[in-house]
Structures are given as structure tokens and as C-alpha cells.
Design an enzyme around this catalytic site. Structure first.
Site, PDB file in Angstrom:
ATOM      1  CG  LEU A   6      -5.010 -11.023  13.058  1.00  0.00           C
ATOM      2  CD1 LEU A   6      -4.733 -10.610  11.790  1.00  0.00           C
ATOM      3  CD2 LEU A   6      -4.099 -11.206  14.182  1.00  0.00           C
ATOM      4  CG  ASP A  40       1.221  -8.421   8.723  1.00  0.00           C
ATOM      5  OD1 ASP A  40       0.402  -8.149   9.280  1.00  0.00           O
ATOM      6  OD2 ASP A  40       1.760  -9.326   9.256  1.00  0.00           O
ATOM      7  CG  HIS A  80       4.609 -15.802   6.336  1.00  0.00           C
ATOM      8  ND1 HIS A  80       3.852 -15.941   7.334  1.00  0.00           N
ATOM      9  CD2 HIS A  80       5.679 -16.069   7.803  1.00  0.00           C
ATOM     10  CE1 HIS A  80       3.502 -15.909   9.003  1.00  0.00           C
ATOM     11  NE2 HIS A  80       4.940 -15.599   8.891  1.00  0.00           N
ATOM     12  NE  ARG A 136      13.684 -11.079  12.114  1.00  0.00           N
ATOM     13  CZ  ARG A 136      12.088 -11.430  11.709  1.00  0.00           C
ATOM     14  NH1 ARG A 136      11.781 -11.543  12.785  1.00  0.00           N
ATOM     15  NH2 ARG A 136      12.643 -11.194  10.364  1.00  0.00           N
ATOM     16  CE  LYS A 150      11.154 -13.068   6.806  1.00  0.00           C
ATOM     17  NZ  LYS A 150       9.610 -12.331   7.446  1.00  0.00           N
ATOM     18  CB  ALA A 197       5.435  -6.090   4.863  1.00  0.00           C
ATOM     19  CE1 TYR A 237       7.546 -15.823  13.253  1.00  0.00           C
ATOM     20  CE2 TYR A 237       9.391 -14.879  12.873  1.00  0.00           C
ATOM     21  CZ  TYR A 237       8.503 -15.075  13.653  1.00  0.00           C
ATOM     22  OH  TYR A 237       8.407 -14.194  14.477  1.00  0.00           O
ATOM     23  CD  GLU A 258       4.565 -19.482   9.559  1.00  0.00           C
ATOM     24  OE1 GLU A 258       5.365 -19.266   9.882  1.00  0.00           O
ATOM     25  OE2 GLU A 258       4.041 -19.593   8.375  1.00  0.00           O
TER      26      GLU A 258
HETATM   27  N1  LIG Z   1       4.139  -5.144  10.073  1.00  0.00           N
HETATM   28  C1  LIG Z   1       4.265  -5.296  10.597  1.00  0.00           C
HETATM   29  O1  LIG Z   1       5.567  -5.941  10.291  1.00  0.00           O
HETATM   30  C2  LIG Z   1       3.828  -6.450  11.503  1.00  0.00           C
HETATM   31  C3  LIG Z   1       4.430  -7.308  12.035  1.00  0.00           C
HETATM   32  C4  LIG Z   1       3.626  -7.818  13.471  1.00  0.00           C
HETATM   33  C5  LIG Z   1       2.346  -8.170  13.295  1.00  0.00           C
HETATM   34  N2  LIG Z   1       1.766  -7.302  12.226  1.00  0.00           N
HETATM   35  C6  LIG Z   1       0.440  -7.099  12.281  1.00  0.00           C
HETATM   36  O2  LIG Z   1      -0.282  -6.204  13.004  1.00  0.00           O
HETATM   37  C7  LIG Z   1      -1.924  -7.091  13.169  1.00  0.00           C
HETATM   38  C8  LIG Z   1      -2.351  -6.866  13.964  1.00  0.00           C
HETATM   39  O3  LIG Z   1      -2.000  -8.117  14.448  1.00  0.00           O
HETATM   40  P1  LIG Z   1      -1.310  -8.520  16.282  1.00  0.00           P
HETATM   41  O4  LIG Z   1      -0.802  -9.101  17.260  1.00  0.00           O
HETATM   42  O5  LIG Z   1      -1.974  -7.191  17.620  1.00  0.00           O
HETATM   43  O6  LIG Z   1      -3.543  -9.531  16.454  1.00  0.00           O
HETATM   44  P2  LIG Z   1      -4.757  -9.346  17.904  1.00  0.00           P
HETATM   45  O7  LIG Z   1      -5.046 -10.891  17.252  1.00  0.00           O
HETATM   46  O8  LIG Z   1      -3.333  -9.374  19.178  1.00  0.00           O
HETATM   47  O9  LIG Z   1      -4.871  -7.870  17.861  1.00  0.00           O
HETATM   48  C9  LIG Z   1      -6.071  -7.753  17.077  1.00  0.00           C
HETATM   49  C10 LIG Z   1      -7.362  -6.742  16.990  1.00  0.00           C
HETATM   50  O10 LIG Z   1      -8.034  -6.541  16.026  1.00  0.00           O
HETATM   51  C11 LIG Z   1      -9.418  -6.058  16.811  1.00  0.00           C
HETATM   52  N3  LIG Z   1     -10.353  -5.750  15.753  1.00  0.00           N
HETATM   53  C12 LIG Z   1     -10.542  -7.210  15.234  1.00  0.00           C
HETATM   54  N4  LIG Z   1     -11.938  -5.936  13.935  1.00  0.00           N
HETATM   55  C13 LIG Z   1     -10.989  -4.567  14.602  1.00  0.00           C
HETATM   56  C14 LIG Z   1     -12.188  -3.655  14.432  1.00  0.00           C
HETATM   57  N5  LIG Z   1     -13.131  -3.416  13.250  1.00  0.00           N
HETATM   58  N6  LIG Z   1     -12.303  -2.335  14.996  1.00  0.00           N
HETATM   59  C15 LIG Z   1     -11.475  -2.353  16.234  1.00  0.00           C
HETATM   60  N7  LIG Z   1     -10.396  -3.805  16.391  1.00  0.00           N
HETATM   61  C16 LIG Z   1     -10.647  -4.401  15.229  1.00  0.00           C
HETATM   62  C17 LIG Z   1      -9.590  -7.588  17.513  1.00  0.00           C
HETATM   63  O11 LIG Z   1     -10.762  -7.305  18.523  1.00  0.00           O
HETATM   64  C18 LIG Z   1      -8.068  -7.367  18.689  1.00  0.00           C
HETATM   65  O12 LIG Z   1      -8.202  -7.652  19.679  1.00  0.00           O
HETATM   66  C19 LIG Z   1      -1.449  -7.959  12.678  1.00  0.00           C
HETATM   67  O13 LIG Z   1      -2.059  -8.040  10.939  1.00  0.00           O
HETATM   68  C20 LIG Z   1      -0.524  -8.883  12.666  1.00  0.00           C
HETATM   69  O14 LIG Z   1       0.152  -9.374  11.006  1.00  0.00           O
HETATM   70  C21 LIG Z   1       2.075  -6.544  11.623  1.00  0.00           C
END
Ligand SMILES: NC(=O)c1ccc[n+]([C@@H]2O[C@H](COP(=O)([O-])OP(=O)(O)OC[C@H]3O[C@@H](n4cnc5c(N)ncnc54)[C@H](O)[C@@H]3O)[C@@H](O)[C@H]2O)c1
Length: 374
Positions: A239, A269, A95, A15, A74, A298, A93, A117
Site C-alpha cells: 500500500l 482494492d 468511500h 455484516r 457499508k 476486493a 464506511y 475509513e
Molecule cells: N481485498 C481486500 O478485501 C482488502 C481488505 C483489506 C485491505 N486491503 C488492501 O490491502 C493493501 C495493504 O493494506 P495494509 O493495511 O496492509 O497496508 P499497510 O500500510 O499496513 O502495509 C503496506 C505495506 O506495503 C509496503 N510497501 C509499499 N511499497 C512497497 C513495495 N514497492 N514493495 C514492498 N512493500 C511495499 C509498505 O512499506 C507497508 O509496510 C491495501 O491496498 C488495502 O487497501 C484489501
């Protein structure tokens, strides 16, 4: 203001922090934009495109030494530490709560560093993280469908089915930004989709916008156990802000899942929401435990830099314009969303969680501003 755009040197990072369209907006407002030669190549932007937008192409030394505001994607990595310096504002970003060497390098350099972030709206939303969640969510069913193919080690099922043959079943755990976007794409592929959520308000909202197209269920340990048994593809998207992801899919549950079903754990992540999840890379995205294929990359958005670069710069540009127009100090004073983004100001740590994480001194942002450290 003179704004530099550095080429990312972290492995597998394609990126760039500014598009030619963004460069043109800044140039039209009277700013000078210096883009490192070749920095846009991974996102399909040529040096020519930046020059046509009014930016100048420069060497890596020029970009870092001459910029007043430096844009990156990054966090700086070790070879870049000697380039950090007093008088420079870095917007990227970061972190750094998980990166002590970088935190110390930032502090010792006297730089001001604003982290994408931790820019935060008054409602607690993180606007510069959201587009990456949208992209990861939309990629998740695509990755899952790929690994459900037999030659890839999956069950050999087409998520959309065909006339006369049932579609595949997708269970999305967590209905936030990732979960909603994953559900939309899975629905579009023709799958039968269930979202497990814990927040009733969020479920009501999802019910309104996805009405009739998904099954919404309250998330509980029992419900997770029952739902994953029936799924061809499970997408982990939970999350709990500031905490490790809860381990909702236990090792025992895997044994009851369909053989060669796929788990895409986007929450990796934050540690992942399955006990058996561990981070993987785009080079080796999957591994199998108890017959369940785990995809736990991740940095999923890194796979689609053309989309990710545009989505990222769409949301960062207004803040860049603000910093460029007002100067960093006035922009921080003026914009309550930008202020929590400031992790380090003039070499002082102004973000409490970062100072705490490394046992270093914390200076409240207002004190740093009052002391005129920049
Ligand atoms: N792997 C990657 O490349 C990548 C990229 C972007 C985001 N992420 C990760 O994805 C995850 C989700 O991010 P997001 O932006 O959607 O967050 P978000 O806060 O928008 O959504 C998380 C949801 O999880 C729900 N939740 C919490 N505990 C729960 C449970 N026990 N059961 C069911 N639902 C539950 C919450 O109510 C919320 O609606 C985060 O960990 C974020 O860091 C990873």
C-alpha cells in the site's frame, strides 16, 4: 441518544454495525438502541439476542426515521438515499471520494456523515480499517492454499508439506498489516515464507517479532522478479497511502512463474500490485493468466461475516460510545481522531479530498462547527 442499526442491503453484505454485546454496553449507558429486524442474521445474531441485550427490534422505516445516530457497515446505496435527512448522523464506511452520486445525496440531504475509513490517529494510522486488513491478510494464505489444490486448478501442492517432503513457498509482497497477518498464517500452515518490504524500519520490526520464521528481503523490481519465479503462492499486500498500488508483478514476470502457481492480490482494492490483476467477487473469485491463477476479491472480509462483524465493532464501539455520550458536535471537538472522519457535516463537505474529487465546495470542519450547521 437514540441509536439505530440498519440492515445492510448491498448484495453479498452480511455484516452488521453493532453486536448484541455492543448494544448492551450502549443500553447500560442509558442510550436507546433500535435494531432493524433480521439485521444480524448474516452474522449469526438473532433478533432475540439483541432484545436480550436491551435493544428494541424495529422496522426499516422506524430505524432510519427515529435514530439520531445511525450505524451501518457499508455506504448507503441508491434505494437508501431518500432516507438520508437533516439532523441524522451516519457512522459507516463511506468511500465517497469515488462515489459522486452518494456525495451529492449526502450534501443535498443535510445529513452529517462520519466515515470509518478516515478516522485517523495522530500517528496517521487508520484504526477502523486495520481489522479488515488483519482479516484479509489471514484469509489470503487460506484462499491461496485452496486454489493450489489440483482440482481447483492449482499446482497440487500442500503448503505445509509433510515429513520428508518440502513445504510450499509463499512470497508476501508488502509487510504491513495485511502482509504480517498473511505471513503469520502461512507460517502456521507450515509454509516457507518470504516477505518483501520497502521500509527498513518495518523490516526491523518484523525481524523482531517473526525472528527466524521468515526471510525478509528488500523489495526491488529485480527481487520481486526473482522471488515470484520460485513461489507457489504470491500474496500482494502493498500500500502506498492515497495512491494506486504499484504494479510490481509485471506481465513478463508471469511467464517465468511456476505453472498453476497462485497470486492472491489483496491490494486489488487499490488497483492491485500485478499488471494482470482485475477485481473479482466471491461468486467468481479466480481467473488464470499465463498459467497463474489470480484471486483478486476486493472485499475479502465479506466471506467471514461472523469474524468481520465482531472485529469491526470492537474498534468502532468506543467512538460510538463517545458520540452517544457527548453528542456529535462535542465528540468531534473533543476527539482529534474522530474529526478527520467527518466527511459531510450538515450537508457541507468537510473533507477536502472528497470536495476536490467531485469539484464541489469544501468547508473546513472548524468553519462548519463555528457556523453551527448542525
Ligand atoms: N481485498 C481486500 O478485501 C482488502 C481488505 C483489506 C485491505 N486491503 C488492501 O490491502 C493493501 C495493504 O493494506 P495494509 O493495511 O496492509 O497496508 P499497510 O500500510 O499496513 O502495509 C503496506 C505495506 O506495503 C509496503 N510497501 C509499499 N511499497 C512497497 C513495495 N514497492 N514493495 C514492498 N512493500 C511495499 C509498505 O512499506 C507497508 O509496510 C491495501 O491496498 C488495502 O487497501 C484489501
Amino acid at each position: 441518544m437514540r441509536i439505530g442499526v440498519a440492515k445492510e442491503i448491498k448484495p453479498q453484505e452480511y455484516r452488521i454495525a453493532l453486536t448484541p454485546a455492543g448494544a448492551r454496553e450502549l443500553v447500560q449507558r442509558g442510550h436507546e438502541v433500535l435494531v432493524e429486524a433480521g439485521a444480524g442474521a448474516g452474522s449469526a445474531f438473532t433478533d432475540d439476542a439483541y432484545e436480550r441485550a436491551g435493544a428494541a427490534i424495529a422496522s426499516v422505516d422506524d430505524v432510519w426515521e427515529r435514530a439520531e445516530l445511525l450505524l451501518k457497515v457499508k455506504e448507503p446505496i441508491a434505494p437508501e438515499y431518500p432516507r438520508l435527512r437533516e439532523g441524522l448522523t451516519l457512522f459507516t464506511y463511506l468511500h465517497i471520494a469515488a462515489d459522486e452520486p452518494l456525495t451529492r445525496a449526502l450534501v443535498e440531504s443535510g445529513i452529517t456523515a462520519i466515515a470509518y475509513e478516515t478516522v485517523e490517529t495522530d500517528r496517521g494510522a487508520l484504526p477502523l480499517l486495520a481489522p479488515m486488513s488483519e482479516i484479509a491478510g489471514r484469509l489470503a494464505p487460506q484462499a491461496g492454499a485452496h486454489y493450489l489444490e489440483k482440482p481447483k486448478g492449482g499446482r497440487g501442492i500442500l503448503l505445509g508439506g509433510v515429513a520428508g517432503v518440502a513445504p510450499g513457498k509463499v512470497v508476501v509482497i508488502g509487510g504491513g498489516i495485511v502482509g504480517y497477518n498473511a505471513a503469520v498464517i502461512a507460517i502456521g500452515m507450515g509454509a516457507q515464507v518470504t516477505i518483501l518490504e520497502r521500509s527498513v524500519d518495518r523490516m526491523r520490526y518484523l525481524e523482531q517479532i517473526l525472528s527466524g520464521r521468515v526471510t525478509l528481503l528488500m523489495s526491488s523490481s529485480l527481487q520481486v522478479e526473482e522471488s515470484v519465479q520460485d513461489a507457489d503462492l504470491v500474496i500482494g499486500a502493498v500500500l502506498i497511502p492515497g495512491a494506486l498500488a504499484p504494479k510490481l508483478v509485471t506481465r513478463d514476470m508471469l511467464g517465468a512463474m511456476k505453472d498453476a502457481s497462485v497470486l492472491v492480490d489483496v491490494a486489488i482494492d487499490q488497483g492491485g500490485c500485478a499488471e494482470t490483476s482485475r477485481p473479482t467477487t466471491h461468486d467468481e473469485p479466480v481467473y488464470t493468466v499465463d498459467g497463474v491463477v489470480h484471486y483478486c476479491v476486493a472485499n475479502m472480509p465479506g466471506a467471514v461475516p461472523i469474524t468481520s462483524t465482531r472485529a469491526l465493532t470492537n474498534v468502532t464501539l468506543p467512538y460510538v460510545e463517545e458520540i452517544a455520550a457527548l453528542g456529535v458536535v462535542d465528540a468531534i471537538r473533543h476527539d482529534p481522531e474522530l474529526a478527520p472522519g467527518v466527511n459531510v457535516m450538515g450537508g457541507r463537505i468537510t473533507y477536502e479530498a472528497v470536495a476536490e474529487a467531485h469539484g464541489l465546495d469544501y468547508t473546513p470542519l472548524d468553519d462548519a462547527l463555528a457556523a453551527g450547521v448542525v
